[in-house]
Write a protein that holds these residues in place. Structure first.
Motif, PDB file in Angstrom:
ATOM      1  N   ALA A  81      93.063   8.512  34.728  1.00 26.43           N
ATOM      2  CA  ALA A  81      93.221   7.182  35.485  1.00 26.43           C
ATOM      3  C   ALA A  81      94.123   8.146  36.716  1.00 26.43           C
ATOM      4  N   PHE A  82      95.111   8.316  36.826  1.00 27.09           N
ATOM      5  CA  PHE A  82      95.692   9.041  37.892  1.00 27.09           C
ATOM      6  C   PHE A  82      95.224   9.619  38.883  1.00 27.09           C
ATOM      7  N   ASN A  83      94.355  10.303  38.259  1.00 22.82           N
ATOM      8  CA  ASN A  83      93.943  11.201  39.172  1.00 22.82           C
ATOM      9  C   ASN A  83      92.601  11.316  40.001  1.00 22.82           C
ATOM     10  N   ALA A  84      92.083  10.328  39.149  1.00 24.79           N
ATOM     11  CA  ALA A  84      90.728   8.697  40.193  1.00 24.79           C
ATOM     12  C   ALA A  84      90.894   8.516  41.166  1.00 24.79           C
ATOM     13  N   TYR A  85      92.497   7.859  41.187  1.00 23.21           N
ATOM     14  CA  TYR A  85      92.867   6.655  42.172  1.00 23.21           C
ATOM     15  C   TYR A  85      93.330   7.316  43.231  1.00 23.21           C
ATOM     16  N   ILE A  86      93.925   8.845  42.839  1.00 22.31           N
ATOM     17  CA  ILE A  86      94.179   9.208  44.266  1.00 22.31           C
ATOM     18  C   ILE A  86      93.559  10.063  44.845  1.00 22.31           C
ATOM     19  N   ARG A  87      92.563  10.256  44.146  1.00 22.32           N
ATOM     20  CA  ARG A  87      91.373  10.749  44.953  1.00 22.32           C
ATOM     21  C   ARG A  87      90.275   9.499  45.787  1.00 22.32           C
ATOM     22  N   ALA A  88      90.057   8.430  44.838  1.00 20.56           N
ATOM     23  CA  ALA A  88      89.927   7.349  45.511  1.00 20.56           C
ATOM     24  C   ALA A  88      90.266   6.892  46.920  1.00 20.56           C
ATOM     25  N   ASN A 135      81.878  17.895  42.532  1.00 18.95           N
ATOM     26  CA  ASN A 135      83.040  17.683  41.610  1.00 18.95           C
ATOM     27  C   ASN A 135      83.972  19.441  42.432  1.00 18.95           C
ATOM     28  N   ALA A 136      84.205  19.269  43.921  1.00 21.39           N
ATOM     29  CA  ALA A 136      84.569  19.927  44.291  1.00 21.39           C
ATOM     30  C   ALA A 136      86.387  19.821  45.184  1.00 21.39           C
ATOM     31  N   VAL A 137      86.587  18.156  44.526  1.00 17.33           N
ATOM     32  CA  VAL A 137      88.304  17.949  44.776  1.00 17.33           C
ATOM     33  C   VAL A 137      88.818  17.328  43.440  1.00 17.33           C
ATOM     34  N   ASP A 138      90.542  18.124  43.535  1.00 12.36           N
ATOM     35  CA  ASP A 138      91.169  18.114  42.749  1.00 12.36           C
ATOM     36  C   ASP A 138      92.161  16.874  42.825  1.00 12.36           C
ATOM     37  N   ALA A 139      93.188  16.017  42.551  1.00 15.27           N
ATOM     38  CA  ALA A 139      94.182  15.446  42.597  1.00 15.27           C
ATOM     39  C   ALA A 139      95.988  16.292  42.279  1.00 15.27           C
ATOM     40  N   GLY A 140      96.235  17.635  43.627  1.00 14.16           N
ATOM     41  CA  GLY A 140      97.282  18.777  43.153  1.00 14.16           C
ATOM     42  C   GLY A 140      98.089  17.602  43.203  1.00 14.16           C
ATOM     43  N   HIS A 141      98.691  18.717  42.597  1.00 15.59           N
ATOM     44  CA  HIS A 141     100.331  17.658  42.624  1.00 15.59           C
ATOM     45  C   HIS A 141     100.949  18.499  42.994  1.00 15.59           C
ATOM     46  N   TYR A 142     102.408  18.467  44.236  1.00 14.48           N
ATOM     47  CA  TYR A 142     102.966  18.957  45.518  1.00 14.48           C
ATOM     48  C   TYR A 142     103.668  19.773  43.709  1.00 14.48           C
ATOM     49  N   ARG A 143     104.801  18.898  43.754  1.00  5.05           N
ATOM     50  CA  ARG A 143     105.372  19.504  42.153  1.00  5.05           C
ATOM     51  C   ARG A 143     104.744  19.655  41.319  1.00  5.05           C
ATOM     52  N   SER A 144     104.439  20.783  40.080  1.00  3.28           N
ATOM     53  CA  SER A 144     102.917  20.442  39.093  1.00  3.28           C
ATOM     54  C   SER A 144     103.445  19.863  38.005  1.00  3.28           C
ATOM     55  N   HIS A 153     108.315  14.508  34.988  1.00  6.21           N
ATOM     56  CA  HIS A 153     108.635  13.778  35.535  1.00  6.21           C
ATOM     57  C   HIS A 153     108.110  12.627  36.687  1.00  6.21           C
ATOM     58  N   LEU A 154     107.085  13.668  37.302  1.00  4.53           N
ATOM     59  CA  LEU A 154     107.014  13.244  38.372  1.00  4.53           C
ATOM     60  C   LEU A 154     105.078  13.024  38.124  1.00  4.53           C
ATOM     61  N   ARG A 155     104.749  13.120  37.568  1.00  4.52           N
ATOM     62  CA  ARG A 155     102.993  13.611  36.981  1.00  4.52           C
ATOM     63  C   ARG A 155     102.519  12.262  37.817  1.00  4.52           C
ATOM     64  N   PHE A 156     103.114  10.874  38.200  1.00  4.53           N
ATOM     65  CA  PHE A 156     102.137   9.189  37.871  1.00  4.53           C
ATOM     66  C   PHE A 156     103.111   9.339  39.935  1.00  4.53           C
ATOM     67  N   ASP A 157     103.703  10.173  40.133  1.00  2.90           N
ATOM     68  CA  ASP A 157     104.432   9.594  41.168  1.00  2.90           C
ATOM     69  C   ASP A 157     103.273   9.679  42.437  1.00  2.90           C
ATOM     70  N   CYS A 168     100.724  13.686  44.761  1.00  3.77           N
ATOM     71  CA  CYS A 168      99.938  13.675  44.069  1.00  3.77           C
ATOM     72  C   CYS A 168      98.924  13.578  45.369  1.00  3.77           C
ATOM     73  N   HIS A 169      97.356  14.652  46.164  1.00  2.00           N
ATOM     74  CA  HIS A 169      97.216  13.978  47.076  1.00  2.00           C
ATOM     75  C   HIS A 169      95.627  15.296  46.643  1.00  2.00           C
ATOM     76  N   ALA A 170      95.075  14.758  47.477  1.00  2.00           N
ATOM     77  CA  ALA A 170      93.363  15.030  47.244  1.00  2.00           C
ATOM     78  C   ALA A 170      93.204  16.603  47.482  1.00  2.00           C
ATOM     79  N   GLN A 171      93.189  17.852  46.995  1.00  5.63           N
ATOM     80  CA  GLN A 171      92.611  18.961  47.052  1.00  5.63           C
ATOM     81  C   GLN A 171      91.734  19.819  46.893  1.00  5.63           C
ATOM     82  N   SER A 172      91.671  20.569  47.861  1.00  2.00           N
ATOM     83  CA  SER A 172      89.875  21.916  47.422  1.00  2.00           C
ATOM     84  C   SER A 172      90.615  22.048  46.466  1.00  2.00           C
TER      85      SER A 172
END
Length: 202
Positions: free
Chosen positions: A83-90, A111-120, A126-130, A134-138
């Protein structure tokens, strides 16, 4: 002229309750609602179909409740992350952002866009939902270039500023998510995604 006490009044005509009929008829017995056997059968079939749908609905709801009870914490974590990743892409699509790391236009058609985390998520769970992290990334950069971390950092500084990036990099706090936390996160981000899409459609 007086009416005899034992004389019954003639029943008044009624409209047949079968929507496909609607003819007027004179009831032959108390409580008669249809004009004949065929209309009575038709009404019975309609009522049975309605009852069947109602039972099926209750059945589906019961299945959903049981499935929800059987979910593990890991299942709730996965659904919250989705749900979080879908929001980041949207969010980034609505803003017209380029890929955070390569700076190239993103292909939103498939389906070529991920929600990529800077710190994985693996190194900084602890930053998975920050949202800053997290930003749209190829998919190319996220999956085949291991997140393209150097260029990601450059793009992140340009987008949220050096101070915010420094704060992310120094954040070592511990966050533990309960099942209720994860359910709330999933509900929150699904609602935020719906609002974004509603705003785009308006």
């Amino acid at each position: 002229m007086r009416v005899a006490l034992n004389e019954k009044k003639a029943p008044k005509p009624k409209k047949c309750k079968n929507p496909a009929c609607g003819d007027s008829f004179v009831p032959q017995r108390l409580g008669q609602a249809v004009c004949g056997y065929k209309c009575g059968l038709a009404i019975k079939e309609v009522n049975q179909a309605k009852a069947g749908k109602a039972l099926a609905k209750i059945g589906r709801r019961e299945i959903q409740v049981r499935k929800e009870k059987l979910k593990s914490r890991g299942d709730h974590m996965r659904e919250a992350q989705q749900a979080f990743n879908a929001y980041i892409r949207a969010r980034d699509q609505a803003a017209g952002h380029l890929c955070i790391s390569s700076g190239k236009p993103l292909d939103w058609s498939g389906n070529a866009v991920d929600a990529g985390h800077y710190r994985s998520v693996g190194s900084a769970p602890h930053l998975r939902f920050d949202e800053r992290n997290c930003h749209a990334q190829s998919k190319q950069d996220n999956r085949f270039l291991s997140g393209n971390a150097v260029d990601y950092r450059i793009g992140l500084i340009a987008r949220i500023g050096q101070e915010a990036v420094d704060a992310l990099e120094s954040d070592q706090s511990v966050r533990k998510y309960t099942t209720d936390d994860l359910k709330a996160i999933k509900a929150e981000y699904r609602a935020k995604t719906r609002e974004l899409k509603k705003g785009q459609a308006a």
